[in-house]
Design a protein around this motif. Sequence first.
Motif, short mmCIF file in Angstrom:
data_model
loop_
_atom_site.label_atom_id
_atom_site.label_comp_id
_atom_site.label_asym_id
_atom_site.label_seq_id
_atom_site.Cartn_x
_atom_site.Cartn_y
_atom_site.Cartn_z
N ILE A 179 71.95 -48.17 -8.58
CA ILE A 179 72.71 -48.63 -9.74
C ILE A 179 72.52 -50.13 -10.01
N HIS A 180 71.50 -50.74 -9.44
CA HIS A 180 71.31 -52.18 -9.67
C HIS A 180 70.89 -52.42 -11.11
N GLU A 181 71.44 -53.49 -11.71
CA GLU A 181 71.19 -53.76 -13.13
C GLU A 181 69.77 -54.23 -13.43
N CYS A 182 69.05 -54.74 -12.44
CA CYS A 182 67.66 -55.15 -12.65
C CYS A 182 66.75 -53.95 -12.35
N LYS A 183 66.23 -53.36 -13.41
CA LYS A 183 65.41 -52.15 -13.26
C LYS A 183 64.18 -52.39 -12.38
N ASN A 184 63.53 -53.54 -12.54
CA ASN A 184 62.34 -53.82 -11.74
C ASN A 184 62.67 -53.88 -10.24
N LEU A 185 63.78 -54.54 -9.92
CA LEU A 185 64.20 -54.62 -8.51
C LEU A 185 64.56 -53.24 -7.99
N GLN A 186 65.29 -52.46 -8.78
CA GLN A 186 65.69 -51.13 -8.35
C GLN A 186 64.48 -50.23 -8.13
N ASP A 187 63.54 -50.26 -9.07
CA ASP A 187 62.34 -49.42 -8.94
C ASP A 187 61.52 -49.80 -7.71
N THR A 188 61.41 -51.09 -7.44
CA THR A 188 60.66 -51.55 -6.27
C THR A 188 61.37 -51.12 -4.98
N PHE A 189 62.69 -51.26 -4.94
CA PHE A 189 63.45 -50.82 -3.78
C PHE A 189 63.27 -49.30 -3.58
N ASN A 190 63.31 -48.54 -4.67
CA ASN A 190 63.12 -47.08 -4.56
C ASN A 190 61.75 -46.74 -4.00
N ARG A 191 60.72 -47.50 -4.41
CA ARG A 191 59.38 -47.28 -3.84
C ARG A 191 59.39 -47.56 -2.34
N LEU A 192 60.09 -48.62 -1.95
CA LEU A 192 60.19 -48.96 -0.53
C LEU A 192 60.87 -47.84 0.24
N MET A 193 61.93 -47.28 -0.30
CA MET A 193 62.68 -46.24 0.40
C MET A 193 61.87 -44.94 0.51
N LYS A 194 60.97 -44.69 -0.43
CA LYS A 194 60.12 -43.49 -0.35
C LYS A 194 59.19 -43.57 0.85
N GLN A 195 58.87 -44.80 1.27
CA GLN A 195 58.00 -44.97 2.43
C GLN A 195 58.79 -44.84 3.73
N GLU A 246 76.76 -56.53 -1.79
CA GLU A 246 76.84 -55.86 -3.10
C GLU A 246 75.47 -55.42 -3.59
N VAL A 247 74.46 -56.29 -3.44
CA VAL A 247 73.10 -55.95 -3.89
C VAL A 247 72.58 -54.75 -3.10
N LEU A 248 72.76 -54.77 -1.79
CA LEU A 248 72.29 -53.64 -0.97
C LEU A 248 73.01 -52.35 -1.34
N HIS A 249 74.32 -52.45 -1.59
CA HIS A 249 75.09 -51.27 -2.00
C HIS A 249 74.55 -50.71 -3.32
N LYS A 250 74.33 -51.59 -4.30
CA LYS A 250 73.81 -51.14 -5.59
C LYS A 250 72.43 -50.54 -5.45
N LEU A 251 71.56 -51.19 -4.67
CA LEU A 251 70.21 -50.67 -4.50
C LEU A 251 70.21 -49.31 -3.82
N ARG A 252 71.01 -49.17 -2.79
CA ARG A 252 71.08 -47.88 -2.06
C ARG A 252 71.65 -46.77 -2.94
N ASN A 253 72.51 -47.14 -3.89
CA ASN A 253 73.12 -46.15 -4.78
C ASN A 253 72.42 -46.06 -6.12
#
Length: 124
Positions: A44-60, A35-42
Amino acid sequence: MISKLAIVYEIQIDIDFKTYVFIGRTFDLLKTKDEVLHKLRNNIHECKNLQDTFNRLMKQEPEILGLHLRFNSLQGLRPDYYPKNVLPLLMEQLEKSFISTTYQEYKRKGKEYLILNDIKNIEV
């Protein structure tokens, strides 16, 4: 039959030689991980800090996401040993304790910014 463990877990994300951490709790780690991976990839994760960090990771554009994002169990409890009305409260307190301890440890090192949890509701 042995029931699933109630688990306090940690997600670690490595970016530019820094390890960011997020601490959560679940009664089904495999389901929560999916569920966490699905939310992060889409996005939509409720923790903005986690989502923003994951998005930075995906940009790399990491070739192997598993090298940069890891789930670790911090503590597991057998639900059969606790009354059903007590276990959720116990898990919440364990999660807060791990967040607080990790925050204090990182703060001593001047790296509290690596904790992705919202610490406003946690006594630090």
